[in-house]
Design an enzyme around this catalytic site. Structure first.
Site, PDB file in Angstrom:
ATOM      1  N   GLN A  45      -6.190   3.151 -15.066  1.00  0.00           N
ATOM      2  CA  GLN A  45      -5.130   2.204 -14.662  1.00  0.00           C
ATOM      3  C   GLN A  45      -4.501   1.596 -15.533  1.00  0.00           C
ATOM      4  O   GLN A  45      -3.421   1.003 -15.514  1.00  0.00           O
ATOM      5  CB  GLN A  45      -6.122   1.073 -13.871  1.00  0.00           C
ATOM      6  CG  GLN A  45      -6.482   1.366 -12.467  1.00  0.00           C
ATOM      7  CD  GLN A  45      -5.380   1.683 -11.300  1.00  0.00           C
ATOM      8  OE1 GLN A  45      -5.249   2.393 -10.663  1.00  0.00           O
ATOM      9  NE2 GLN A  45      -4.293   0.598 -11.577  1.00  0.00           N
ATOM     10  N   GLU A  96       9.015   4.740  -9.432  1.00  0.00           N
ATOM     11  CA  GLU A  96       7.918   4.935  -9.838  1.00  0.00           C
ATOM     12  C   GLU A  96       7.954   5.917 -11.223  1.00  0.00           C
ATOM     13  O   GLU A  96       8.745   6.846 -10.969  1.00  0.00           O
ATOM     14  CB  GLU A  96       6.755   5.438  -8.915  1.00  0.00           C
ATOM     15  CG  GLU A  96       6.440   4.599  -7.733  1.00  0.00           C
ATOM     16  CD  GLU A  96       5.372   5.270  -6.822  1.00  0.00           C
ATOM     17  OE1 GLU A  96       4.661   4.443  -6.467  1.00  0.00           O
ATOM     18  OE2 GLU A  96       5.367   6.501  -6.464  1.00  0.00           O
ATOM     19  N   PRO A 126       0.854  -1.451   0.052  1.00  0.00           N
ATOM     20  CA  PRO A 126       0.104  -0.113   0.004  1.00  0.00           C
ATOM     21  C   PRO A 126       0.830   1.217   0.161  1.00  0.00           C
ATOM     22  O   PRO A 126       2.032   1.303   0.602  1.00  0.00           O
ATOM     23  CB  PRO A 126      -0.978  -0.158   1.294  1.00  0.00           C
ATOM     24  CG  PRO A 126      -0.660  -1.313   1.594  1.00  0.00           C
ATOM     25  CD  PRO A 126       0.460  -2.238   1.004  1.00  0.00           C
TER      26      PRO A 126
END
Length: 376
Positions: free
Chosen positions: A125, A83, A57
């Site tokens: 997504q 990322e 998470p």
């Protein structure tokens, strides 16, 4: 003999490992769970690579911990793949993360329908997952078999990834499904796109008490994010189910055989922190499979439509080979770093496939970071 970057620049990581209880980098970054090979294949003469995916998470402290670990090594010894924030904000679409949070907020406020939210979330997504999926595909030809000798040298290169493709192609879609902003059909469409699991896939999930997690997330400043406690609870639940699912599959569980043990279509309750491989095999009701006993996926006779069952077969095939580790984030950043370093001693290396694979992989990772990292 050919010289590889990790052999030339291992001293910095060696020293760090020794100071934290490792005799040398060979023990700090060499897998323990390996079997002796009866004969040496040509591939086994190639240098080895260690790939570590830091996942879980958002808001636990993954990026901070990873950056501290990377700082222990030299530039050629350990490479960080961050990322792809620039891709999410600019290259792939405009401010994807902000769009996701805004869409969820509008749904929660009743400003848009669940159907409208699902369209936006599914598109977003796709953007979130694309950099991970394509990078995995480019890396795949260079990944050979898992190192098969307990006397393997230290890895020529350690790659630390900020997340595995399953984050964007499984976990976050599943959490959005729990939030009502994505359909179960869309989640399984993403599952079908998860790339085959490469040998030596080491995934580090995290454990952190929820109140501490909320506090850390509230203090974090990421472009476009909102403090959404319901989403935090959903993604914590999904990652707990993920850890259970890997244990279930590696313990011999078969979702097809156990499907009848699921009753009703209720979403599983909030679970405990992810657990290591110790302990009994989880019940199928405590795995990701339980999420997909949804009316939208069931034929009139109560069975899954075949196309969705096939997607669950893909899910099982992708998750079963993964090597999952649990990192306790309820400690200082330096403590998290040292705990992560300790975990690497049990991780699985792979041989690369060609003499040029190590520099090629280094170039791939640095190109990814330069083009898509947050600094851009």
């Amino acid at each position: 003999m050919a010289s590889y970057p990790g052999h030339q620049h291992a001293s910095a990581f060696d020293q760090a490992a020794r100071s934290r209880g490792h005799s040398n980098r060979r023990t700090a970054l060499r897998p323990r769970r390996q079997q002796e090979a009866t004969e040496v294949r040509p591939e086994q003469k190639m240098p080895t690579l260690l790939r570590v995916y830091i996942d879980g998470p958002h808001g636990m402290g993954k990026t901070t911990t990873t950056q501290l670990l990377v700082a222990l090594g030299s530039r050629d010894d350990i490479v960080y793949v961050p990322e792809p924030m620039t891709y999410w904000r600019v290259l792939g679409a405009s401010e994807t993360i902000a769009n996701i949070y805004t869409t969820q907020h509008r749904l929660d406020q009743g400003e848009i329908s669940a159907g409208d939210a699902a369209v936006v979330m599914t598109s977003a997504q796709i953007t979130m997952g694309m950099p991970y999926a394509v990078t995995d595909a480019v890396l795949a030809p260079h990944i050979g078999g898992e190192a098969g000798s307990s006397h393997a040298p230290p890895p020529a290169l350690t790659l630390i990834f900020d997340r595995h493709p399953i984050a964007a192609l499984l976990c976050y879609p599943a959490a959005r499904y729990l939030m009502g902003s994505m359909t179960p059909q869309a989640v399984l469409a993403f599952v079908a796109l998860i790339p085959p699991t490469l040998p030596g896939t080491n995934i580090v999930l995290g454990a952190l008490p929820e109140d501490r997690h909320i506090d850390r997330l509230a203090k974090r400043q990421r472009p476009g994010e909102r403090l959404d406690l319901a989403m935090l609870a959903a993604i914590r639940r999904v990652y707990g189910l993920l850890a259970n699912t890997v244990r279930y599959l590696q313990g011999g569980g078969s979702w097809r055989e156990d499907w009848g043990q699921l009753s009703g279509t209720a979403v599983p309750p909030q679970g405990a922190e992810p657990q290591s491989n110790a302990g009994p095999r989880p019940h199928i009701g405590d795995t990701l499979f339980t999420l997909f006993r949804a009316p939208e996926l069931l034929a009139p006779n109560g069975d899954l439509y075949n196309v969705f069952a096939w997607a669950l077969d893909v899910l099982a095939k992708r998750l079963r080979p993964m090597h999952v580790f649990i990192l306790d984030y309820d400690q200082s950043p330096a403590g998290c770093r040292d705990a992560l370093l300790q975990l690497t001693s049990g991780m699985i290396q792979t041989h690369v496939t060609t003499p040029g694979s190590i520099p090629t992989i280094c170039d791939l990772a640095r190109t990814f970071a330069r083009e898509m990292g947050e600094a851009n």
